[in-house]
Design a protein around this motif. Structure first.
Motif, PDB file in Angstrom:
ATOM      1  N   ASP A  44       0.802  -1.136  -0.030  1.00 13.93           N
ATOM      2  CA  ASP A  44      -0.038  -0.132  -0.052  1.00 13.93           C
ATOM      3  C   ASP A  44       1.041   1.253   0.111  1.00 13.93           C
ATOM      4  O   ASP A  44       2.025   1.252   0.041  1.00 13.93           O
ATOM      5  CB  ASP A  44      -1.019  -0.037   1.053  1.00 13.93           C
ATOM      6  CG  ASP A  44      -0.510   0.171   2.552  1.00 13.93           C
ATOM      7  OD1 ASP A  44       0.750   0.536   2.965  1.00 13.93           O
ATOM      8  OD2 ASP A  44      -0.978  -0.603   3.522  1.00 13.93           O
ATOM      9  N   GLU A  45      -0.013   2.306  -0.092  1.00 13.73           N
ATOM     10  CA  GLU A  45       0.856   3.901  -0.442  1.00 13.73           C
ATOM     11  C   GLU A  45       1.793   4.162   1.043  1.00 13.73           C
ATOM     12  O   GLU A  45       3.027   4.575   0.859  1.00 13.73           O
ATOM     13  CB  GLU A  45      -0.226   4.846  -0.734  1.00 13.73           C
ATOM     14  CG  GLU A  45       0.556   6.085  -0.760  1.00 13.73           C
ATOM     15  CD  GLU A  45      -0.502   7.274  -1.072  1.00 13.73           C
ATOM     16  OE1 GLU A  45       0.059   8.350  -1.342  1.00 13.73           O
ATOM     17  OE2 GLU A  45      -1.686   7.005  -1.187  1.00 13.73           O
ATOM     18  N   GLU A  46       1.259   3.665   2.052  1.00 14.99           N
ATOM     19  CA  GLU A  46       2.257   3.968   3.418  1.00 14.99           C
ATOM     20  C   GLU A  46       3.102   3.245   3.476  1.00 14.99           C
ATOM     21  O   GLU A  46       4.243   3.710   3.902  1.00 14.99           O
ATOM     22  CB  GLU A  46       1.263   3.514   4.532  1.00 14.99           C
ATOM     23  CG  GLU A  46       1.523   4.054   5.866  1.00 14.99           C
ATOM     24  CD  GLU A  46       0.608   3.940   7.021  1.00 14.99           C
ATOM     25  OE1 GLU A  46       1.129   3.554   8.204  1.00 14.99           O
ATOM     26  OE2 GLU A  46      -0.554   3.940   6.863  1.00 14.99           O
ATOM     27  N   GLN A  47       3.329   1.890   3.320  1.00 19.41           N
ATOM     28  CA  GLN A  47       4.514   1.267   3.251  1.00 19.41           C
ATOM     29  C   GLN A  47       5.315   1.908   2.347  1.00 19.41           C
ATOM     30  O   GLN A  47       6.537   1.708   2.349  1.00 19.41           O
ATOM     31  CB  GLN A  47       4.002  -0.358   2.946  1.00 19.41           C
ATOM     32  CG  GLN A  47       3.292  -0.865   4.102  1.00 19.41           C
ATOM     33  CD  GLN A  47       2.724  -2.302   3.646  1.00 19.41           C
ATOM     34  OE1 GLN A  47       2.195  -2.591   2.345  1.00 19.41           O
ATOM     35  NE2 GLN A  47       3.145  -3.455   4.256  1.00 19.41           N
ATOM     36  N   ALA A  50       5.748   4.627   0.863  1.00 21.63           N
ATOM     37  CA  ALA A  50       6.190   5.885   1.070  1.00 21.63           C
ATOM     38  C   ALA A  50       7.282   5.926   2.165  1.00 21.63           C
ATOM     39  O   ALA A  50       8.444   6.538   2.069  1.00 21.63           O
ATOM     40  CB  ALA A  50       5.093   6.928   1.572  1.00 21.63           C
ATOM     41  N   ALA A  51       7.157   4.850   3.205  1.00 20.82           N
ATOM     42  CA  ALA A  51       8.116   4.818   4.203  1.00 20.82           C
ATOM     43  C   ALA A  51       9.638   4.079   3.498  1.00 20.82           C
ATOM     44  O   ALA A  51      10.663   4.750   3.991  1.00 20.82           O
ATOM     45  CB  ALA A  51       7.729   3.854   5.303  1.00 20.82           C
TER      46      ALA A  51
END
Length: 120
Positions: free
Chosen positions: A106-109, A111-112
């Motif tokens: 997902d986007e959160e993973q 981005a990190a």
């Protein structure tokens, strides 16, 4: 991480190579439905426009088998594909798990992970 100027029926795919350190550096070559779309050094990522529809992402050296990520891309959407080689796991394979990773995240993973990487 919005995309600009997508063509009709297009989606965005970020491919993120999170491979660990190895004695000899080598790229991860990725295919989409059998055609090579990227060759990424470790700790890099690339942004690609892809057509909407069905995609099968694989490592080029492994065109068959379980090392595959499938996606039914929708136009205008953004997707993140994580690829990599974990050398520590290769010593314990099969008990330590597959040393090769290819999966959608997902986007959160994404981005990190991308914070510490270089774009191509």
């Amino acid at each position: 991480m919005a995309s600009q100027s997508l063509g009709p029926g297009q989606a965005v795919l970020y491919i993120i190579n999170d491979s660990g350190p190895t004695l000899m550096s080598s790229n991860q070559d990725i295919t989409d439905n059998g055609e090579q779309i990227a060759s990424l050094p470790r700790q890099t990522y690339v942004k690609l426009d892809i057509a909407g529809g069905h995609h099968e992402f694989r490592f080029k050296p492994f065109p068959q088998g379980k090392r595959v990520a499938t996606l039914d891309a929708q136009a205008g959407q953004i997707y993140y594909l994580l690829v990599g080689y974990s050398p520590g796991r290769s010593w314990g394979f099969p008990f330590g798990g597959d040393p090769m990773t290819i999966r959608l995240i997902d986007e959160e993973q994404a981005a990190a992970l991308m914070k510490g990487m270089k774009p191509l």
